[in-house]
Enzyme design. Structure first.
Site, PDB file in Angstrom:
ATOM      1  N   GLY A 148       0.929  -1.023  -0.144  1.00 27.37           N
ATOM      2  CA  GLY A 148       0.022  -0.011  -0.021  1.00 27.37           C
ATOM      3  C   GLY A 148       0.569   1.184   0.034  1.00 27.37           C
ATOM      4  O   GLY A 148       2.114   1.251   0.260  1.00 27.37           O
ATOM      5  N   CYS A 149       0.447   2.417  -0.466  1.00 27.02           N
ATOM      6  CA  CYS A 149       1.029   3.497  -0.647  1.00 27.02           C
ATOM      7  C   CYS A 149       1.313   4.153   0.720  1.00 27.02           C
ATOM      8  O   CYS A 149       2.636   4.457   0.875  1.00 27.02           O
ATOM      9  CB  CYS A 149       0.283   4.608  -1.292  1.00 27.02           C
ATOM     10  N   TYR A 150       0.465   4.484   1.623  1.00 31.02           N
ATOM     11  CA  TYR A 150       1.047   4.645   3.025  1.00 31.02           C
ATOM     12  C   TYR A 150       1.980   3.963   3.700  1.00 31.02           C
ATOM     13  O   TYR A 150       2.982   4.339   4.176  1.00 31.02           O
ATOM     14  CB  TYR A 150      -0.242   4.909   3.975  1.00 31.02           C
ATOM     15  N   GLN A 315       6.698  10.587  -1.074  1.00 31.10           N
ATOM     16  CA  GLN A 315       6.803   9.916  -2.366  1.00 31.10           C
ATOM     17  C   GLN A 315       5.649  10.301  -3.186  1.00 31.10           C
ATOM     18  O   GLN A 315       4.759  10.799  -2.707  1.00 31.10           O
ATOM     19  CB  GLN A 315       6.913   8.298  -2.165  1.00 31.10           C
TER      20      GLN A 315
END
Ligand SMILES: NC(=O)c1ccc[n+]([C@@H]2O[C@H](COP(=O)([O-])OP(=O)(O)OC[C@H]3O[C@@H](n4cnc5c(N)ncnc54)[C@H](OP(=O)(O)O)[C@@H]3O)[C@@H](O)[C@H]2O)c1
Length: 349
Positions: A148-150, A315
């Site tokens: 996942g991004c987080y 990011q």
């Protein structure tokens, strides 16, 4: 040349995969699916790709996907696991950008995603696709759960502390205050995502519980080798009115050992050979625009008090947080240079 299929080509991570893969020297994109746009030329939907591809969207056809060496699923959770078993049997590798192969704890998966896992054995054999922390397993795997991004910002932000053989932090003290641009929610239409609901506005969401919390906990346990000590960490995501970008501000209490350690040097040493993680000088302020469009995560450290540490981690959610990370994983799986197709520099301003 390695042949690639993308399931979910009309979404934000799907088109980001295509942008990266069309410039990749060792792959050909063979098929790109959409349930709603089959038959339409990709460049007619995404004019940024005019002159770069003649591909058309097609219906999801498993026989076609089996002809590919690797298939990326840029789809909602629950789609990749329906097809992974048959693809693996056909010797096709799978990289899922959704959550089907992220959590090894099936109870947590079922609780947070509301689905029974349809291929637990494939899940067991899969690798969690955060390259910097799981390289050897990714190289051997047929199925990858892209993070996942987080959780990517948090894991890379904390890994040097957690993998140190010294006890540097109080695990239960971790507070993650995270912000994402609106592309993090994907391209599908929903009221909460329209311009007049988001522009000139700033809000927290998922404060009572977010799906990335169990992923962060499981990942930090794996990185540190310590079970049960991260359950009470606090994670609060926010939505900011920008398109791309993600910033996590992570607050940590240090032990006496941590307070007396040169953490800046620890981070610089930990990431010295990593092409996609940049440790800035102490007291810098990493900005999301410095990584926009690039497969890069930038970190800076602050020590406001002797026993407190603040880690800032930025990011592009669509690149290092999704499609770029997925291509980095593919590069490892096919023994390509890890930065093949990923050398673009962030767009600033
Ligand atoms: N956006 C981000 O920053 C980000 C970051 C990390 C991970 N992710 C994850 O990556 C995945 C894709 O995210 P996204 O932002 O690209 O989503 P998106 O913009 O909503 O796109 C989803 C894509 O999946 C297709 N699709 C939807 N349901 C499908 C189904 N049942 N079967 C086959 N195809 C289906 C859609 O195409 P059609 O409707 O035309 O078929 C569309 O192309 C999600 O699981 C998300 O959680 C996203």
């Amino acid at each position: 040349m390695v042949s690639v299929g993308i399931v979910g080509g009309t979404g934000y991570t799907g088109v980001e995969l295509l942008r990266l893969l069309l410039r990749h020297p060792q792959v050909t994109v063979r098929t790109l699916t959409s349930r709603t746009e089959a038959g339409k030329r990709v460049a007619d939907m995404f004019p940024s790709l005019r002159g770069h591809t003649d591909l058309e969207f097609s219906d999801l056809d498993l026989e076609q996907l089996k002809q590919c060496d690797v298939v990326f699923f840029a789809t909602p959770h629950g789609v990749a696991m329906q097809h992974a078993e048959q693809l693996v049997a056909a010797n096709t590798k799978v990289i899922d950008l959704a959550a089907d192969f992220r959590l090894q704890d099936l109870e947590q998966f079922e609780k947070w995603y509301g689905l029974q896992h349809s291929c637990p054995q494939i899940l067991k054999d899969s690798a969690y696709g955060l390259t910097e922390l799981n390289r050897e397993k990714i190289k051997q795997a047929s199925v990858i759960g892209n993070p996942g991004c987080y959780p990517t910002t948090v894991q890379l932000g904390l890994a040097p502390l957690l993998q140190s053989k010294n006890n540097l932090i109080q695990p239960s003290s971790i507070i993650i205050d995270a912000k994402s641009g609106v592309s993090g929610a994907g391209r599908k239409a929903s009221l909460g995502m329209i311009y007049s609901e988001n522009a000139d506005n700033f809000k927290a969401y998922g404060v009572a519980g977010h799906r990335h919390h169990p992923e962060i906990v499981e990942a930090l346990e794996n990185i540190s080798g310590q079970k049960g000590v991260f359950d009470s960490i606090i994670f609060v995501p926010h939505l900011v009115p920008m398109i791309r970008g993600m910033l996590s501000t992570i607050y940590v209490d240090l032990t006496d050992e941590g307070a007396n350690t040169d953490l800046q040097s620890l981070y610089e040493h930990f990431y010295k050979d990593e092409k996609f993680v940049d440790v800035m000088p102490a007291n810098s302020s990493p900005e999301t625009r410095s990584v926009r469009g690039a497969n890069e995560l930038r970190i800076a450290l602050y020590k406001p008090q002797p026993n407190k540490l603040i880690v800032l981690s930025v990011q592009d959610n669509l690149v290092k947080g999704a499609a770029g990370q997925a291509v980095q994983n593919m590069n490892l799986m096919f023994n390509f240079a890890e930065d093949a197709g990923l050398t673009g520099i962030g767009l600033l301003p």
